[in-house]
Design an enzyme around this catalytic site. Sequence first.
Site, PDB file in Angstrom:
ATOM      1  N   VAL A   1       0.834  -1.203   0.000  1.00 55.83           N
ATOM      2  CA  VAL A   1       0.000   0.000   0.000  1.00 55.83           C
ATOM      3  C   VAL A   1       0.867   1.251   0.000  1.00 55.83           C
ATOM      4  CG1 VAL A   1      -1.757   1.298   1.283  1.00 55.83           C
ATOM      5  CG2 VAL A   1      -1.934  -1.187   1.096  1.00 55.83           C
ATOM      6  N   LYS A   2       1.970   1.237   0.764  1.00 56.19           N
ATOM      7  CA  LYS A   2       2.869   2.392   0.803  1.00 56.19           C
ATOM      8  C   LYS A   2       3.496   2.639  -0.578  1.00 56.19           C
ATOM      9  CE  LYS A   2       5.436   5.709   2.543  1.00 56.19           C
ATOM     10  NZ  LYS A   2       6.430   5.553   3.625  1.00 56.19           N
ATOM     11  N   ALA A   3       3.833   1.585  -1.297  1.00 53.73           N
ATOM     12  CA  ALA A   3       4.406   1.752  -2.629  1.00 53.73           C
ATOM     13  C   ALA A   3       3.402   2.415  -3.574  1.00 53.73           C
ATOM     14  CB  ALA A   3       4.849   0.404  -3.192  1.00 53.73           C
TER      15      ALA A   3
END
Length: 299
Positions: free
Chosen positions: A170-172
Amino acid sequence: MKCGIIGLGDMGSGLAKNLIKSGFETYGLDLDPNRLGAFIDMGGIAARDIGNIGAECDAVFVMVMNGDQARSVMLGKDGLVSHMTAGSAIILTATIKPHEARAIGADMAESGIHLIDTPVSGGFPGAQGGTLTMMAAAPDAVLDLYAPVMAAVSANIHRVGDRPGDGQTVKACLQSLIGAQFSATFEAAALAAKAGVSGQVLLDVFSSSSAGCGVVNNALEKIIDRQFTGTGSSIHTMHKDLTISMGLGEELGVPLHTAAAAMQIFHAGRTKYPDGDNWVCTRVIEEIVGAELHRNKAK
């Protein structure tokens, strides 16, 4: 609970500040003696080594730069897993590659120690203010147990999955968007400078338009005030994050056209100004066009 933090830089120092403020006995470790001294001054306990943190703490935040460092701290010789007790937790707040988090989780699977994969967003202001957004991945029972510790440093805790790597994925995705927003702001600032528009006018319009948001407004504020260093947003971090986003796109066969453009802009900025913060990328474009955007007027 006793808490630990490995990595007391711009982000880790904010975690420490807010854990101590919330009443948690907090141990810390950093290679920089100045950072460690500042941590002690705020009420933290300097750990002798990683083993000392592991033996003393119920929850340890790992806020290092990359996956190799995270693996070394957690699974290396005398790493955290060798010293923490069953039922305790490692809270991985560093941003690393999703496959690296999955591999660390697999190697920890029989240890009895929980891994909460939860990279964060909010940068230096969010870390220092205790308002970070967490993308947390672990079984619900584990997240429930450690919710008070996480709430001490975060205003928004999103449960994005139950497996290591889910948080990093999700952070990517998030960083691919933020990188594009940054780069578009840098280009728009250079365009306005060349056209003779003042920075204040641009900020007033952008911030009150549908394009205005925290990312754009903050970046433009830094540009027009010429704050290119010391803002707690090192260009190396965003460059690394975009590398992770691009790698995930390649792994999954997803074209990331705007993220790729952002990657090149950050690559240029890091090469020319390696000690700068994110906004210094604007200077590279300004130098090409021969104009600078300042708050009161373009030059």
